[in-house]
Design an enzyme around this catalytic site. Structure first.
Site, short mmCIF file in Angstrom:
data_model
loop_
_atom_site.label_atom_id
_atom_site.label_comp_id
_atom_site.label_asym_id
_atom_site.label_seq_id
_atom_site.Cartn_x
_atom_site.Cartn_y
_atom_site.Cartn_z
N HIS A 1 0.36 1.71 -6.02
CA HIS A 1 0.61 2.03 -4.61
C HIS A 1 0.13 3.44 -4.23
O HIS A 1 -0.75 3.62 -3.39
CB HIS A 1 2.11 1.95 -4.32
N ASP A 2 0.76 4.44 -4.81
CA ASP A 2 0.59 5.81 -4.32
C ASP A 2 -0.81 6.41 -4.52
O ASP A 2 -1.25 7.20 -3.68
CB ASP A 2 1.65 6.72 -4.94
#
Ligand SMILES: [Ca+2]
Length: 314
Positions: free
Chosen positions: A244-245
């Site tokens: 995700h990040d």
């Protein structure tokens, strides 16, 4: 050569946060990290601030300033995600306790001071967790809003809907009031929702490529993503862990890897059923004014090629 973008990473590490930070620290041509601000999220604040320092030391960067921020969301008790990230938040590799100090200044004060000290439009905020620190800074010091160059954040979902409830993504769900403040701030927003990050999957081949780097960073990232993937394989039957990040820091280096739409996005803060939902007007069916570039797709092979190449530098 253009000058690197000055950023503050606001984070709740988190294995994927760790990879996002490593990518930023490996990319000095494009990114200058002014500081890392920890927030409660995946795990409580004492762990996220410690994990942020562990990651800086793993990158060989004990000089990076790390600050602790808000311990709880603005109006709610904290919800954490040990079921995904493990007890420490950084389960997987065995990494030493950090020696570098935590700065004394509160993360929110650091964010406000940094924005006031720099010329307007020169500092980008990169939130990778619940938006508590950012919204608290905006509430205490509304004068900083027009000084922020851009907020590039991981959070929300439209087509993928939710991962912590059927309709909400974790970061927004944990502090929807904070998200509402950020999405209403008028600051240019670029959003990496689950729609993008669920396409950034660490397949076996991609995990092998991290390990084949052959450095402590390569091994640690391989072990982190291996730990992280148990959850997603069981839940989604997907090919591997979604990173995700790192989509946030990759966007700062290679925005061309992502495509999206400039649309209106509102945050649900009342309904018990859909609390924390990012109501994204992807099909532009309302007259509500656009407030965010909401990403929808990623060149995943390009993303992993960039990530592997950069991680090998550390
Ligand atoms: Ca995170």
């Amino acid at each position: 050569m253009s000058t690197p973008r000055k950023i503050i990473i606001d984070t709740d590490p988190g294995q994927d946060d760790a990879v996002a930070i490593l990518l930023a620290l490996a990319s000095p041509e494009e990114i200058e990290v002014l500081g890392i601000t920890a927030v409660a999220g995946n795990v409580p604040l004492p762990l996220t601030q410690k994990n942020a320092r562990i990651v800086c030391e793993l990158a060989g960067r004990p000089d990076v300033a790390v600050f602790a921020g808000c311990e709880t969301p603005m109006d709610r008790p904290l919800v954490t995600a040990e079921h995904v990230h493990g007890k420490t938040g950084l389960d997987g590799p065995t990494l030493p306790d950090p020696q570098m100090p935590l700065r004394e200044e509160h993360a929110v004060d650091f964010i406000i001071r940094t924005l006031r000290d720099h010329p307007p439009g020169t500092v980008t905020l990169c939130p990778l967790g619940p938006l508590t620190n950012i919204a608290t800074a905006l509430r205490h010091a509304p004068d900083i809003a027009p000084r922020i160059a851009e907020i590039v954040l991981m959070g929300g979902a439209y087509f993928e809907v939710g991962n912590i409830t059927p309709t909400a993504e974790f970061n927004i769900y944990v502090d929807p009031e904070a998200a509402k403040i950020v999405f209403a701030s008028g600051v240019p927003l670029t959003v990496m929702p689950l729609d993008v990050t669920h396409k950034a999957l660490v397949t076996r081949t991609r995990n092998d490529a991290f390990r084949a780097i052959g450095t402590p960073v390569g091994r640690a990232v391989a072990e982190m993503t291996e730990f992280f993937e148990r959850f997603d394989k069981e839940k989604y039957g997907s090919a591997g862990a979604p990173l995700h990040d790192p989509c946030v820091t990759a966007y700062l280096i290679r925005p061309d890897l992502f495509t999206g739409r400039f649309i209106n996005v509102e945050i649900e803060t009342h309904s018990p059923l859909t609390l924390g939902m990012t109501v994204a007007d992807w099909w532009r069916v309302t007259k509500r004014a656009p407030n965010a570039t909401f990403m929808g797709d990623i060149d995943a092979d390009g993303f992993f090629a960039l990530l592997t190449e950069r991680l090998a530098r550390l």
